[in-house]
Design an enzyme around this catalytic site. Structure first.
Site, PDB file in Angstrom:
ATOM      1  N   ARG A  11      54.864  -9.062-115.353  1.00  0.00           N
ATOM      2  CA  ARG A  11      54.116 -10.224-114.897  1.00  0.00           C
ATOM      3  C   ARG A  11      52.712 -10.241-115.500  1.00  0.00           C
ATOM      4  NH1 ARG A  11      52.439  -9.918-110.352  1.00  0.00           N
ATOM      5  NH2 ARG A  11      53.073  -7.826-109.719  1.00  0.00           N
ATOM      6  N   LYS A  49      59.080 -14.931-109.108  1.00  0.00           N
ATOM      7  CA  LYS A  49      57.926 -14.661-108.264  1.00  0.00           C
ATOM      8  C   LYS A  49      57.103 -15.927-107.977  1.00  0.00           C
ATOM      9  CE  LYS A  49      58.454 -10.375-107.268  1.00  0.00           C
ATOM     10  NZ  LYS A  49      58.858 -10.008-105.882  1.00  0.00           N
ATOM     11  N   HIS A  54      57.670  -9.862 -98.444  1.00  0.00           N
ATOM     12  CA  HIS A  54      58.072  -9.175 -99.670  1.00  0.00           C
ATOM     13  C   HIS A  54      58.774  -7.889 -99.255  1.00  0.00           C
ATOM     14  CE1 HIS A  54      56.872  -7.127-103.706  1.00  0.00           C
ATOM     15  NE2 HIS A  54      58.031  -7.762-103.804  1.00  0.00           N
ATOM     16  N   SER A 113      56.887  -3.510-106.275  1.00  0.00           N
ATOM     17  CA  SER A 113      57.875  -3.189-107.297  1.00  0.00           C
ATOM     18  C   SER A 113      57.849  -1.699-107.618  1.00  0.00           C
ATOM     19  CB  SER A 113      57.576  -3.995-108.567  1.00  0.00           C
ATOM     20  OG  SER A 113      58.432  -3.620-109.606  1.00  0.00           O
ATOM     21  N   LYS A 149      62.508  -0.553-102.711  1.00  0.00           N
ATOM     22  CA  LYS A 149      63.111  -1.563-101.836  1.00  0.00           C
ATOM     23  C   LYS A 149      64.585  -1.788-102.182  1.00  0.00           C
ATOM     24  CE  LYS A 149      60.673  -5.203-102.457  1.00  0.00           C
ATOM     25  NZ  LYS A 149      60.098  -4.709-103.721  1.00  0.00           N
ATOM     26  N   THR A 150      64.850  -2.033-103.455  1.00  0.00           N
ATOM     27  CA  THR A 150      66.221  -2.325-103.877  1.00  0.00           C
ATOM     28  C   THR A 150      67.114  -1.114-103.705  1.00  0.00           C
ATOM     29  OG1 THR A 150      65.445  -3.972-105.466  1.00  0.00           O
ATOM     30  CG2 THR A 150      67.650  -3.087-105.815  1.00  0.00           C
ATOM     31  N   ASP A 184      64.689  -8.276-101.885  1.00  0.00           N
ATOM     32  CA  ASP A 184      63.286  -8.443-102.256  1.00  0.00           C
ATOM     33  C   ASP A 184      62.480  -9.435-101.420  1.00  0.00           C
ATOM     34  OD1 ASP A 184      61.171  -7.669-104.014  1.00  0.00           O
ATOM     35  OD2 ASP A 184      61.371  -9.565-105.064  1.00  0.00           O
ATOM     36  N   ARG A 219      65.006  -4.298-116.339  1.00  0.00           N
ATOM     37  CA  ARG A 219      65.512  -4.985-115.148  1.00  0.00           C
ATOM     38  C   ARG A 219      66.956  -5.446-115.303  1.00  0.00           C
ATOM     39  NH1 ARG A 219      62.151  -5.464-110.425  1.00  0.00           N
ATOM     40  NH2 ARG A 219      60.007  -5.100-111.108  1.00  0.00           N
TER      41      ARG A 219
END
Length: 532
Positions: free
Chosen positions: A58, A200, A219, A237, A241-242, A256, A321
């Protein structure tokens, strides 16, 4: 929600009138387009692999919000939410449309953000690249044929990577730009091929819209146990989380982004955007197997002959990713809507190596750490970040929060109290020393701690007080050596641990000065060690 503004309606009509618009193509059709246009290659997994050029993460410094009569007194303006004039936006808007009209073909996806039909946002994504449209189709909620008949897009996302802005003329900071107009309901993206900007920016929109209907946008990832117990995993990130929400013993709600309404939790997306760095079938079987035909591999290196992905190769970036529909995960909740959570996990990747691997928080501590949002920026997530850096990201997602942080924090605090939620802080970062000296926390240990928290095994166990951070550390946890639970015991030099821990504690206090308006009980819920 509001229908369409004049600008959005004009775009909608112009797009439909163009012969070069390919609308709502199926996954096989989009894969064919990607290969035909040489935007990517087919891998041995069936996934399409594409690269994003120099933008492999990003670009937060290139993100703007149009400042107008709608947003001026509502958005929390600053370095995160940078203002841009409405006339500058329209100049770029017109240039981007002319750029897209010159192409032989562009692509449109129509779907939704928000799995709960009561609160979903109809969107359309118009892209210059076929693989970006495939990404959107996999990431957002796909409309049925019946829903497409009456689909009225309330927000339009336009992505034109080959259009490069001229900062001196266009009012941007670089050739790349991500601009949101809440008044005209348009997201304008140019100069960057990184697909994560599409995802995002839609999340930023939901963070603006949902609180208006008393829904907390979050988030976080979410899953649900066999008994219906819901868990939320907050974190930036790369904090897990994933990985941690993809549990074979629990059904995945989403990886997410979620909303928390008066009825419970719902996924904002229809897909997952998992980091692939060092991905293996052994450690993360669900994610590994989810990368199938129609998935998108972003910046993953492959063997040129066999076309097999090499998830350990970081030649392009560590921020590799995989985007895939949530249906590629075997054990999911469908539709992605569940009840109120019983457990919340705050994930942090502590580069200092001093925070406990797990600690139980009081309500006040939960609010303190939610507002602090401490973690480390991991290499590759943003341009220019080559090694983990300590950072504080309010609400574990400040880059995506258009409104003042207090708006989200108060909503979370109210819900924690209303539904009696247990909250834990989990460090998935370093142990035994800081980054470069210590080692990353064992994933198997983290999984065991999270499982114990979700099953209530840590609610009644004996706790040890952390003398610097004031946290309650469980004295034991099934599947985890007891010395691992207390961070100073993992360091060879306890004096160096204390020095680093106090250094981080002071950073917590310094960062929290901006929240001087919150109740005193929350201000005092931070580290016990304070500046002299």
């Amino acid at each position: 929600m509001v229908f369409m503004t004049i600008a959005n309606k004009l775009l909608h009509e112009r797009a439909l009138e163009q012969k070069n618009v390919q609308s709502d193509l199926s996954v096989p059709q989009l894969v064919e387009k990607v290969l035909e246009r040489q935007e990517g290659v087919l891998t041995s997994t069936g996934a399409v692999k594409a690269t994003t050029g120099k933008y492999t993460g990003r670009s937060p410094k290139d993100k703007f919000i149009v400042k107008d009569d709608i947003s001026a007194n509502k958005v929390d303006w600053g370095t995160t939410n940078q203002p841009i004039d409405e006339d500058v936006f329209f100049q770029l808007y017109d240039k981007v449309l002319n750029h897209l009209q010159s192409k032989e073909e562009i692509f449109r996806f129509r779907g939704f953000a928000g799995a709960d039909p009561k609160y979903r946002l109809p969107i359309q994504v118009i892209t210059e690249f076929a693989w970006h449209n495939l990404f959107a189709r996999q990431m957002f909620i796909r409309a049925t044929d019946e829903e497409l008949v009456n689909h009225k897009s309330e927000f339009t996302i336009i992505s034109a990577p080959h259009f490069k802005a001229n900062p001196r003329v266009d009012g941007t900071h670089s050739e790349a730009f991500i601009i949101i107009s809440f008044k005209h309901k348009i997201i304008l993206i140019g100069g960057t091929e990184y697909a994560g900007e599409i995802k995002k920016s839609v999340f930023s929109v939901m963070n603006y819209l949902l609180p208006e209907t008393n829904i907390l946008p979050m988030h976080c990832s979410a899953n649900v146990g066999m008994e219906g117990d819901v868990a939320l995993f907050f974190g930036l990130s790369g904090t897990g989380k994933t990985t941690l929400s993809a549990d074979t013993n629990r059904r995945l709600i989403g990886d997410d982004e979620h909303g928390w309404s008066q009825n419970g939790i719902f996924n904002i997306e229809g897909g997952c955007y998992a980091k692939c760095i060092h991905l293996s079938e052994e450690k993360e079987p669900q994610i590994y197997k989810a990368i199938q035909f129609g998935s998108v591999l972003e910046n993953v290196m492959i063997d040129e002959d066999a076309r097999t992905p090499n998830y350990d190769d970081t030649s392009l970036t560590e921020n590799t990713r995989a985007a895939y529909p949530i249906e590629n995960i075997d054990n999911i909740l469908k539709p992605s809507v569940a009840g109120h959570p019983q457990t919340i996990i705050f994930l942090t990747a502590d580069a200092f190596g001093v925070l406990p691997p797990i600690s139980k928080l009081t309500k006040e501590q939960a609010m303190y750490h939610f507002l602090s949002g401490y973690t480390s920026k991991l290499a590759g997530t943003e341009r220019g970040v080559t090694a983990p850096e300590a950072t504080f990201s309010t609400c574990f997602g400040s880059p995506f929060l258009p409104l003042p942080a207090a708006t989200y924090a108060k909503m979370l605090g109210d819900k924690i109290e209303q539904y009696g939620v247990n909250v834990f802080l989990v460090n998935t970062g370093w142990t035994g020393g800081p980054f470069g000296v210590g080692r990353r926390m064992e994933l198997s240990h983290t999984r065991s701690m999270v499982q114990a928290a979700l099953e209530g095994e840590l609610n009644s166990t004996d706790m040890v007080n952390d003398p610097i951070f004031g946290l309650k550390i469980p004295s034991q946890c099934p599947g985890v050596p007891s010395h691992v639970l207390v961070p100073q015991r993992t360091w060879s030099d306890e004096a160096k641990y204390e020095e680093k821990a106090k250094q981080l504690a002071l950073q917590f206090h310094e960062n929290f000065k901006k929240f001087h308006h919150v109740p005193q009980a929350i201000q005092e819920a931070g580290p016990v060690y304070k500046p002299e």
